[in-house]
Design a protein around this motif. Sequence first.
Motif, PDB file in Angstrom:
ATOM      1  N   VAL A 120       4.035   9.736  -1.929  1.00 24.90           N
ATOM      2  CA  VAL A 120       3.592  10.915  -1.187  1.00 24.90           C
ATOM      3  C   VAL A 120       2.145  11.226  -1.549  1.00 24.90           C
ATOM      4  CG1 VAL A 120       3.990  13.368  -0.796  1.00 24.90           C
ATOM      5  CG2 VAL A 120       5.937  11.838  -1.176  1.00 24.90           C
ATOM      6  N   ALA A 121       1.267  11.341  -0.553  1.00 28.28           N
ATOM      7  CA  ALA A 121      -0.138  11.657  -0.812  1.00 28.28           C
ATOM      8  C   ALA A 121      -0.277  13.067  -1.366  1.00 28.28           C
ATOM      9  CB  ALA A 121      -0.946  11.507   0.477  1.00 28.28           C
ATOM     10  N   LEU A 122      -1.014  13.206  -2.471  1.00 31.00           N
ATOM     11  CA  LEU A 122      -1.244  14.493  -3.120  1.00 31.00           C
ATOM     12  C   LEU A 122      -2.741  14.682  -3.358  1.00 31.00           C
ATOM     13  CD1 LEU A 122       1.640  14.427  -5.769  1.00 31.00           C
ATOM     14  CD2 LEU A 122       1.556  15.807  -3.682  1.00 31.00           C
ATOM     15  N   PRO A 123      -3.197  15.922  -3.479  1.00 23.70           N
ATOM     16  CA  PRO A 123      -4.637  16.169  -3.624  1.00 23.70           C
ATOM     17  C   PRO A 123      -5.163  15.812  -5.008  1.00 23.70           C
ATOM     18  CG  PRO A 123      -3.425  18.235  -3.755  1.00 23.70           C
ATOM     19  CD  PRO A 123      -2.430  17.183  -3.376  1.00 23.70           C
ATOM     20  N   HIS A 124      -6.245  15.047  -5.025  1.00 29.85           N
ATOM     21  CA  HIS A 124      -6.933  14.715  -6.262  1.00 29.85           C
ATOM     22  C   HIS A 124      -8.370  14.340  -5.888  1.00 29.85           C
ATOM     23  CE1 HIS A 124      -7.145  13.968 -10.466  1.00 29.85           C
ATOM     24  NE2 HIS A 124      -7.293  12.658 -10.376  1.00 29.85           N
ATOM     25  N   TYR A 125      -9.155  13.905  -6.849  1.00 28.96           N
ATOM     26  CA  TYR A 125     -10.546  13.548  -6.584  1.00 28.96           C
ATOM     27  C   TYR A 125     -10.665  12.231  -5.817  1.00 28.96           C
ATOM     28  CZ  TYR A 125     -11.219  17.112 -10.152  1.00 28.96           C
ATOM     29  OH  TYR A 125     -11.182  18.291 -10.864  1.00 28.96           O
ATOM     30  N   PRO A 160       2.124  22.237  -1.624  1.00 27.50           N
ATOM     31  CA  PRO A 160       3.533  22.465  -1.282  1.00 27.50           C
ATOM     32  C   PRO A 160       4.398  21.208  -1.358  1.00 27.50           C
ATOM     33  CG  PRO A 160       2.113  23.625   0.262  1.00 27.50           C
ATOM     34  CD  PRO A 160       1.211  22.770  -0.580  1.00 27.50           C
ATOM     35  N   LEU A 161       3.792  20.024  -1.183  1.00 24.87           N
ATOM     36  CA  LEU A 161       4.568  18.791  -1.227  1.00 24.87           C
ATOM     37  C   LEU A 161       5.159  18.522  -2.609  1.00 24.87           C
ATOM     38  CD1 LEU A 161       2.371  16.377   0.939  1.00 24.87           C
ATOM     39  CD2 LEU A 161       4.602  17.336   1.528  1.00 24.87           C
ATOM     40  N   LEU A 162       4.638  19.186  -3.640  1.00 24.57           N
ATOM     41  CA  LEU A 162       5.188  18.986  -4.983  1.00 24.57           C
ATOM     42  C   LEU A 162       6.637  19.448  -5.068  1.00 24.57           C
ATOM     43  CD1 LEU A 162       2.102  20.107  -7.082  1.00 24.57           C
ATOM     44  CD2 LEU A 162       3.068  17.799  -6.976  1.00 24.57           C
ATOM     45  N   ALA A 163       6.998  20.454  -4.303  1.00 23.51           N
ATOM     46  CA  ALA A 163       8.387  20.916  -4.305  1.00 23.51           C
ATOM     47  C   ALA A 163       9.307  19.879  -3.693  1.00 23.51           C
ATOM     48  CB  ALA A 163       8.498  22.237  -3.555  1.00 23.51           C
ATOM     49  N   GLU A 164       8.840  19.202  -2.646  1.00 21.96           N
ATOM     50  CA  GLU A 164       9.669  18.177  -2.001  1.00 21.96           C
ATOM     51  C   GLU A 164       9.693  16.892  -2.825  1.00 21.96           C
ATOM     52  OE1 GLU A 164      11.691  18.815   0.464  1.00 21.96           O
ATOM     53  OE2 GLU A 164      10.909  20.849   0.221  1.00 21.96           O
ATOM     54  N   LEU A 165       8.563  16.548  -3.429  1.00 22.18           N
ATOM     55  CA  LEU A 165       8.516  15.343  -4.253  1.00 22.18           C
ATOM     56  C   LEU A 165       9.572  15.390  -5.352  1.00 22.18           C
ATOM     57  CD1 LEU A 165       6.992  12.696  -5.053  1.00 22.18           C
ATOM     58  CD2 LEU A 165       5.631  14.129  -6.581  1.00 22.18           C
ATOM     59  N   GLY A 166       9.688  16.540  -6.007  1.00 19.23           N
ATOM     60  CA  GLY A 166      10.625  16.658  -7.122  1.00 19.23           C
ATOM     61  C   GLY A 166      11.944  17.295  -6.783  1.00 19.23           C
ATOM     62  N   ARG A 167      12.278  17.388  -5.476  1.00 21.05           N
ATOM     63  CA  ARG A 167      13.493  18.094  -5.056  1.00 21.05           C
ATOM     64  C   ARG A 167      14.737  17.559  -5.761  1.00 21.05           C
ATOM     65  NH1 ARG A 167      13.368  22.642  -3.463  1.00 21.05           N
ATOM     66  NH2 ARG A 167      11.927  22.174  -1.736  1.00 21.05           N
ATOM     67  N   ASP A 168      15.385  18.436  -6.556  1.00 18.80           N
ATOM     68  CA  ASP A 168      16.649  18.138  -7.249  1.00 18.80           C
ATOM     69  C   ASP A 168      16.543  16.917  -8.162  1.00 18.80           C
ATOM     70  OD1 ASP A 168      17.906  20.288  -5.927  1.00 18.80           O
ATOM     71  OD2 ASP A 168      18.346  19.017  -4.196  1.00 18.80           O
ATOM     72  N   GLU A 226       0.805  -1.207   0.000  1.00 18.45           N
ATOM     73  CA  GLU A 226       0.000   0.000   0.000  1.00 18.45           C
ATOM     74  C   GLU A 226       0.846   1.268   0.000  1.00 18.45           C
ATOM     75  OE1 GLU A 226      -3.097   0.160   2.881  1.00 18.45           O
ATOM     76  OE2 GLU A 226      -4.029  -1.713   2.236  1.00 18.45           O
ATOM     77  N   LEU A 227       0.377   2.235  -0.769  1.00 19.83           N
ATOM     78  CA  LEU A 227       0.941   3.580  -0.799  1.00 19.83           C
ATOM     79  C   LEU A 227      -0.085   4.553  -0.243  1.00 19.83           C
ATOM     80  CD1 LEU A 227       2.626   3.622  -4.343  1.00 19.83           C
ATOM     81  CD2 LEU A 227       3.763   3.378  -2.122  1.00 19.83           C
ATOM     82  N   PRO A 228       0.376   5.683   0.372  1.00 20.66           N
ATOM     83  CA  PRO A 228       1.762   6.144   0.480  1.00 20.66           C
ATOM     84  C   PRO A 228       2.604   5.271   1.407  1.00 20.66           C
ATOM     85  CG  PRO A 228       0.230   7.711   1.516  1.00 20.66           C
ATOM     86  CD  PRO A 228      -0.588   6.633   0.935  1.00 20.66           C
ATOM     87  N   GLY A 229       3.925   5.450   1.289  1.00 17.10           N
ATOM     88  CA  GLY A 229       4.875   4.695   2.092  1.00 17.10           C
ATOM     89  C   GLY A 229       6.232   4.681   1.424  1.00 17.10           C
ATOM     90  N   GLU A 230       7.177   3.985   2.065  1.00 19.19           N
ATOM     91  CA  GLU A 230       8.537   3.877   1.534  1.00 19.19           C
ATOM     92  C   GLU A 230       8.915   2.405   1.404  1.00 19.19           C
ATOM     93  OE1 GLU A 230      11.344   6.125   3.754  1.00 19.19           O
ATOM     94  OE2 GLU A 230      10.242   8.023   3.573  1.00 19.19           O
ATOM     95  N   TYR A 231       9.550   2.071   0.281  1.00 16.88           N
ATOM     96  CA  TYR A 231       9.919   0.686  -0.003  1.00 16.88           C
ATOM     97  C   TYR A 231      11.242   0.654  -0.763  1.00 16.88           C
ATOM     98  CZ  TYR A 231       4.944  -0.235   0.923  1.00 16.88           C
ATOM     99  OH  TYR A 231       3.693  -0.313   1.493  1.00 16.88           O
ATOM    100  N   GLN A 232      11.946  -0.462  -0.643  1.00 20.10           N
ATOM    101  CA  GLN A 232      13.060  -0.754  -1.528  1.00 20.10           C
ATOM    102  C   GLN A 232      12.533  -1.669  -2.613  1.00 20.10           C
ATOM    103  OE1 GLN A 232      16.104   0.674  -1.263  1.00 20.10           O
ATOM    104  NE2 GLN A 232      16.663  -0.231  -3.233  1.00 20.10           N
ATOM    105  N   VAL A 233      12.573  -1.212  -3.845  1.00 23.08           N
ATOM    106  CA  VAL A 233      11.995  -1.933  -4.977  1.00 23.08           C
ATOM    107  C   VAL A 233      13.129  -2.272  -5.927  1.00 23.08           C
ATOM    108  CG1 VAL A 233      10.250  -1.883  -6.794  1.00 23.08           C
ATOM    109  CG2 VAL A 233       9.868  -0.622  -4.673  1.00 23.08           C
ATOM    110  N   GLY A 234      13.675  -3.465  -5.806  1.00 20.35           N
ATOM    111  CA  GLY A 234      14.845  -3.804  -6.594  1.00 20.35           C
ATOM    112  C   GLY A 234      15.955  -2.820  -6.299  1.00 20.35           C
ATOM    113  N   PRO A 235      16.574  -2.213  -7.324  1.00 18.15           N
ATOM    114  CA  PRO A 235      17.656  -1.253  -7.102  1.00 18.15           C
ATOM    115  C   PRO A 235      17.163   0.153  -6.768  1.00 18.15           C
ATOM    116  CG  PRO A 235      17.315  -1.523  -9.440  1.00 18.15           C
ATOM    117  CD  PRO A 235      16.356  -2.482  -8.767  1.00 18.15           C
ATOM    118  N   LEU A 236      15.850   0.339  -6.678  1.00 15.39           N
ATOM    119  CA  LEU A 236      15.257   1.660  -6.535  1.00 15.39           C
ATOM    120  C   LEU A 236      14.620   1.849  -5.164  1.00 15.39           C
ATOM    121  CD1 LEU A 236      13.433   1.594  -9.980  1.00 15.39           C
ATOM    122  CD2 LEU A 236      15.521   2.871  -9.487  1.00 15.39           C
ATOM    123  N   SER A 237      14.879   2.983  -4.555  1.00 15.36           N
ATOM    124  CA  SER A 237      14.168   3.371  -3.345  1.00 15.36           C
ATOM    125  C   SER A 237      12.922   4.131  -3.762  1.00 15.36           C
ATOM    126  CB  SER A 237      15.051   4.256  -2.455  1.00 15.36           C
ATOM    127  OG  SER A 237      16.186   3.545  -2.026  1.00 15.36           O
TER     128      SER A 237
END
Length: 258
Positions: free
Chosen positions: A130-135, A160-168, A115-126
């Motif tokens: 992040v929950a974002l507003p939608h319908y 505001p979480l969009l700035a952190e989601l895409g940080r760098d 289940e998402l949101p959450g954090e996982y190690q998915v193969g070589p990818l972390s």
Amino acid sequence: MRRVTVLGGCGAFPEPGRACSGFLVEWDGYRLVLDLGYATLPRLLTLCPDGEVDAVVITHEHPDHCIDLHGLFRMHFYGRTRSRTIPLYCPPGVLDRLVGLEPDVDLRAVFTLHELPGEYQVGPLSLTGVALPHYVPDVGVRLRAGRTVLAYTGDTGPDPLLAELGRDADLYIVEATDRPGGGPESSRNLLTAEEAGRWATRAGAKRLMLSHFWPGNNRHQARSAARTTYAGDIVTAEENLTIEFGRAEDPRPAHRLA
């Protein structure tokens, strides 16, 4: 091979010859799918014969982001036997929506749900969701491998979480629906192309990919609108477009698959 390939970039329903939201991330042999909207499965199968993928991430339950997940399920449920299930990362509503299509079979016969949101190690990818507003419940997705970051908003309103989601991020895939009659920013659950550029700027993203285009919208105009708020490289989510990531962690130029 380290690259992301666009399976589709339409919102709501696909335009002729196109598909709705979907992306294939390949990282040193590991294959992860981000969303599987209308008409994405045939495109995925040209890259992953027999639907052999290592993980699937679905941002939310709207069919222009998840409906072809059911097709992938049927391939593995009724086709040849798999030796293992496919990890599926998504909000709970995704499976609930798909169960309604075929209530007499168990989707968990093919997919192992995380289940998402959450954090996982998915193969070589972390993976960070992040929950974002939608319908409906929607998650933005951030994938990291070493110093390389790929971020994807799914569908979202301004937050505001969009700035952190895409940080760098080396590549930030941001929805730019530009839906007619969208209303004021405070009450919307979708973005404009201009806003997509603004959030990519606030995030400090190195490259912006605009996606989730409302059918009939002019993509060149969307790119021009995003250019007013973002000074970096902008591409639009065109089917078969690929962006490769080199060993030096910098994205290479985009190109179209033959």
